[in-house]
Design an enzyme around this catalytic site. Structure first.
Site, PDB file in Angstrom:
ATOM      1  N   TRP A  30       0.857  -1.195   0.000  1.00  0.00           N
ATOM      2  CA  TRP A  30       0.000   0.000   0.000  1.00  0.00           C
ATOM      3  C   TRP A  30       0.890   1.241   0.000  1.00  0.00           C
ATOM      4  O   TRP A  30       1.940   1.254   0.645  1.00  0.00           O
ATOM      5  CB  TRP A  30      -0.885   0.025   1.248  1.00  0.00           C
ATOM      6  CG  TRP A  30      -2.129  -0.827   1.142  1.00  0.00           C
ATOM      7  CD1 TRP A  30      -2.177  -2.171   0.939  1.00  0.00           C
ATOM      8  CD2 TRP A  30      -3.479  -0.378   1.250  1.00  0.00           C
ATOM      9  NE1 TRP A  30      -3.476  -2.593   0.919  1.00  0.00           N
ATOM     10  CE2 TRP A  30      -4.307  -1.510   1.105  1.00  0.00           C
ATOM     11  CE3 TRP A  30      -4.073   0.866   1.472  1.00  0.00           C
ATOM     12  CZ2 TRP A  30      -5.702  -1.435   1.169  1.00  0.00           C
ATOM     13  CZ3 TRP A  30      -5.460   0.944   1.545  1.00  0.00           C
ATOM     14  CH2 TRP A  30      -6.251  -0.205   1.383  1.00  0.00           C
ATOM     15  N   SER A  61       0.123  -4.254   5.286  1.00  0.00           N
ATOM     16  CA  SER A  61       0.865  -4.381   6.549  1.00  0.00           C
ATOM     17  C   SER A  61       0.300  -5.479   7.436  1.00  0.00           C
ATOM     18  O   SER A  61       1.019  -6.038   8.269  1.00  0.00           O
ATOM     19  CB  SER A  61       0.832  -3.038   7.292  1.00  0.00           C
ATOM     20  OG  SER A  61       1.527  -2.072   6.534  1.00  0.00           O
ATOM     21  N   PHE A  62      -0.989  -5.784   7.256  1.00  0.00           N
ATOM     22  CA  PHE A  62      -1.585  -6.871   8.037  1.00  0.00           C
ATOM     23  C   PHE A  62      -0.889  -8.199   7.740  1.00  0.00           C
ATOM     24  O   PHE A  62      -0.841  -9.083   8.612  1.00  0.00           O
ATOM     25  CB  PHE A  62      -3.082  -6.980   7.694  1.00  0.00           C
ATOM     26  CG  PHE A  62      -3.832  -7.958   8.550  1.00  0.00           C
ATOM     27  CD1 PHE A  62      -4.317  -7.587   9.791  1.00  0.00           C
ATOM     28  CD2 PHE A  62      -4.046  -9.269   8.120  1.00  0.00           C
ATOM     29  CE1 PHE A  62      -5.001  -8.487  10.594  1.00  0.00           C
ATOM     30  CE2 PHE A  62      -4.729 -10.178   8.914  1.00  0.00           C
ATOM     31  CZ  PHE A  62      -5.209  -9.788  10.155  1.00  0.00           C
ATOM     32  N   VAL A  83       3.399   0.989   5.497  1.00  0.00           N
ATOM     33  CA  VAL A  83       2.872   2.305   5.877  1.00  0.00           C
ATOM     34  C   VAL A  83       1.361   2.203   5.967  1.00  0.00           C
ATOM     35  O   VAL A  83       0.703   1.662   5.076  1.00  0.00           O
ATOM     36  CB  VAL A  83       3.321   3.416   4.906  1.00  0.00           C
ATOM     37  CG1 VAL A  83       2.987   3.090   3.473  1.00  0.00           C
ATOM     38  CG2 VAL A  83       2.703   4.750   5.294  1.00  0.00           C
ATOM     39  N   VAL A  84       0.858   2.684   7.106  1.00  0.00           N
ATOM     40  CA  VAL A  84      -0.579   2.694   7.327  1.00  0.00           C
ATOM     41  C   VAL A  84      -0.987   4.143   7.577  1.00  0.00           C
ATOM     42  O   VAL A  84      -0.405   4.819   8.425  1.00  0.00           O
ATOM     43  CB  VAL A  84      -0.990   1.816   8.528  1.00  0.00           C
ATOM     44  CG1 VAL A  84      -2.494   1.577   8.515  1.00  0.00           C
ATOM     45  CG2 VAL A  84      -0.245   0.493   8.532  1.00  0.00           C
ATOM     46  N   GLY A  88     -10.051   7.632   8.401  1.00  0.00           N
ATOM     47  CA  GLY A  88     -11.442   7.784   8.786  1.00  0.00           C
ATOM     48  C   GLY A  88     -12.184   6.464   8.901  1.00  0.00           C
ATOM     49  O   GLY A  88     -13.411   6.445   9.031  1.00  0.00           O
ATOM     50  N   THR A  89     -11.455   5.340   8.816  1.00  0.00           N
ATOM     51  CA  THR A  89     -12.086   4.042   9.030  1.00  0.00           C
ATOM     52  C   THR A  89     -11.378   3.372  10.202  1.00  0.00           C
ATOM     53  O   THR A  89     -10.208   3.670  10.468  1.00  0.00           O
ATOM     54  CB  THR A  89     -11.949   3.108   7.805  1.00  0.00           C
ATOM     55  OG1 THR A  89     -10.628   2.587   7.791  1.00  0.00           O
ATOM     56  CG2 THR A  89     -12.256   3.819   6.530  1.00  0.00           C
ATOM     57  N   HIS A  91     -10.154   0.649  10.220  1.00  0.00           N
ATOM     58  CA  HIS A  91      -9.094  -0.219   9.720  1.00  0.00           C
ATOM     59  C   HIS A  91      -7.707   0.206  10.211  1.00  0.00           C
ATOM     60  O   HIS A  91      -6.844  -0.621  10.436  1.00  0.00           O
ATOM     61  CB  HIS A  91      -9.080  -0.218   8.176  1.00  0.00           C
ATOM     62  CG  HIS A  91      -9.896  -1.297   7.579  1.00  0.00           C
ATOM     63  ND1 HIS A  91     -11.168  -1.088   7.099  1.00  0.00           N
ATOM     64  CD2 HIS A  91      -9.622  -2.609   7.390  1.00  0.00           C
ATOM     65  CE1 HIS A  91     -11.640  -2.235   6.642  1.00  0.00           C
ATOM     66  NE2 HIS A  91     -10.736  -3.164   6.812  1.00  0.00           N
ATOM     67  N   PHE A 116      11.543  -2.861  12.867  1.00  0.00           N
ATOM     68  CA  PHE A 116      10.171  -2.358  12.726  1.00  0.00           C
ATOM     69  C   PHE A 116      10.181  -1.082  11.888  1.00  0.00           C
ATOM     70  O   PHE A 116      10.465   0.005  12.393  1.00  0.00           O
ATOM     71  CB  PHE A 116       9.566  -2.102  14.109  1.00  0.00           C
ATOM     72  CG  PHE A 116       8.109  -1.748  14.054  1.00  0.00           C
ATOM     73  CD1 PHE A 116       7.153  -2.712  13.774  1.00  0.00           C
ATOM     74  CD2 PHE A 116       7.693  -0.445  14.262  1.00  0.00           C
ATOM     75  CE1 PHE A 116       5.803  -2.389  13.708  1.00  0.00           C
ATOM     76  CE2 PHE A 116       6.338  -0.103  14.201  1.00  0.00           C
ATOM     77  CZ  PHE A 116       5.401  -1.080  13.926  1.00  0.00           C
TER      78      PHE A 116
HETATM   79  C1  DLZ Z   1      -7.361  -2.493   4.423  1.00  0.00           C
HETATM   80  C2  DLZ Z   1      -6.168  -1.623   4.538  1.00  0.00           C
HETATM   81  C3  DLZ Z   1      -6.311  -0.236   4.783  1.00  0.00           C
HETATM   82  C4  DLZ Z   1      -7.652   0.404   4.971  1.00  0.00           C
HETATM   83  N1  DLZ Z   1      -5.253   0.564   4.838  1.00  0.00           N
HETATM   84  C5  DLZ Z   1      -4.007   0.034   4.702  1.00  0.00           C
HETATM   85  C6  DLZ Z   1      -2.859   0.859   4.815  1.00  0.00           C
HETATM   86  O1  DLZ Z   1      -2.909   2.090   4.968  1.00  0.00           O
HETATM   87  N2  DLZ Z   1      -1.637   0.251   4.719  1.00  0.00           N
HETATM   88  C7  DLZ Z   1      -1.490  -1.093   4.542  1.00  0.00           C
HETATM   89  O2  DLZ Z   1      -0.331  -1.587   4.495  1.00  0.00           O
HETATM   90  N3  DLZ Z   1      -2.572  -1.899   4.409  1.00  0.00           N
HETATM   91  C8  DLZ Z   1      -3.807  -1.371   4.484  1.00  0.00           C
HETATM   92  N4  DLZ Z   1      -4.900  -2.164   4.369  1.00  0.00           N
HETATM   93  C9  DLZ Z   1      -4.729  -3.588   3.920  1.00  0.00           C
HETATM   94  C10 DLZ Z   1      -4.441  -4.595   5.019  1.00  0.00           C
HETATM   95  O3  DLZ Z   1      -3.116  -4.453   5.505  1.00  0.00           O
HETATM   96  C11 DLZ Z   1      -4.595  -6.027   4.424  1.00  0.00           C
HETATM   97  O4  DLZ Z   1      -3.737  -6.169   3.329  1.00  0.00           O
HETATM   98  C12 DLZ Z   1      -6.018  -6.322   3.990  1.00  0.00           C
HETATM   99  O5  DLZ Z   1      -6.926  -6.108   5.048  1.00  0.00           O
HETATM  100  C13 DLZ Z   1      -6.147  -7.784   3.479  1.00  0.00           C
HETATM  101  O6  DLZ Z   1      -5.798  -8.703   4.509  1.00  0.00           O
END
Ligand code: DLZ
Length: 160
Positions: A30, A61-62, A83-84, A88-89, A91, A116
């Site tokens: 992402w 990142s998940f 990077v996350v 506004g959600t 998530h 990390f």
């Molecule tokens: C779903 C999601 C969202 C909303 N934002 C990010 C983000 O900013 N950065 C990131 O690395 N991943 C994001 N994801 C995706 C989740 O990490 C994951 O890939 C999905 O939920 C599928 O398992």
């Protein structure tokens, strides 16, 4: 958390000692511009340390903890990059928490240092400022790589 008080991130002793460490870099996908900066930073650190790396891309990142868990047994250290951005959600909180807790667990369970390098930011501009790009004030990919390999070196120095 600011960068104030951070260590020097000097990896030159790894090269000077001729340490041949196997390092896996696992990187989310992402926000590609930011990710490009983080990955380049880790690659620069690897070059400064005289090391080659295995780069594994995952969707988000998940997915970093499961990839780190599978890679850690085969490498001396893992560097996790992602990077996350708060959007506004809910998530944001779930993904940040899953990545942080999961990577911590991997590190402790395997006994392998996990650098990390996951940015958790309110805006994309904040992330770009930390991504080691031209004009960025911080270089978190480089820092995460340096932290992981310097921890391996410190543990080896202590006989662990
Ligand atoms: C779903 C999601 C969202 C909303 N934002 C990010 C983000 O900013 N950065 C990131 O690395 N991943 C994001 N994801 C995706 C989740 O990490 C994951 O890939 C999905 O939920 C599928 O398992």
């Amino acid at each position: 958390m600011s960068g104030h008080g951070a260590p020097a991130n000097d990896v030159s002793s790894i090269k000077a000692q001729g340490l041949h460490l196997r390092v896996a870099v696992v990187a989310a996908s992402w926000h590609e511009e930011v990710m490009g900066g983080l990955i380049d930073g880790a690659l620069r650190a690897a070059e400064d340390a005289g090391l080659e790396i295995e780069l594994v891309r995952v969707p988000g990142s998940f997915e970093l903890p499961v990839a780190a868990a599978r890679l850690a047994p085969h490498f001396d250290a893992v560097v996790a990059l992602g990077v996350v951005i708060r959007g506004g959600t809910p998530h944001f909180d779930y993904v940040c928490s899953a990545a942080t807790t999961g990577l911590t667990e991997v590190s402790i369970r395997t006994g392998k240092p996990v650098g990390f390098g996951v940015l958790t930011c309110d805006t994309e501009d904040q992330a770009l400022d930390r991504a080691g790009l031209e004009g960025s004030s911080e270089d978190k990919g480089y820092e995460a790589f340096a932290a992981a390999v310097n921890t391996v070196a410190a543990l080896r120095g202590a006989g662990a």
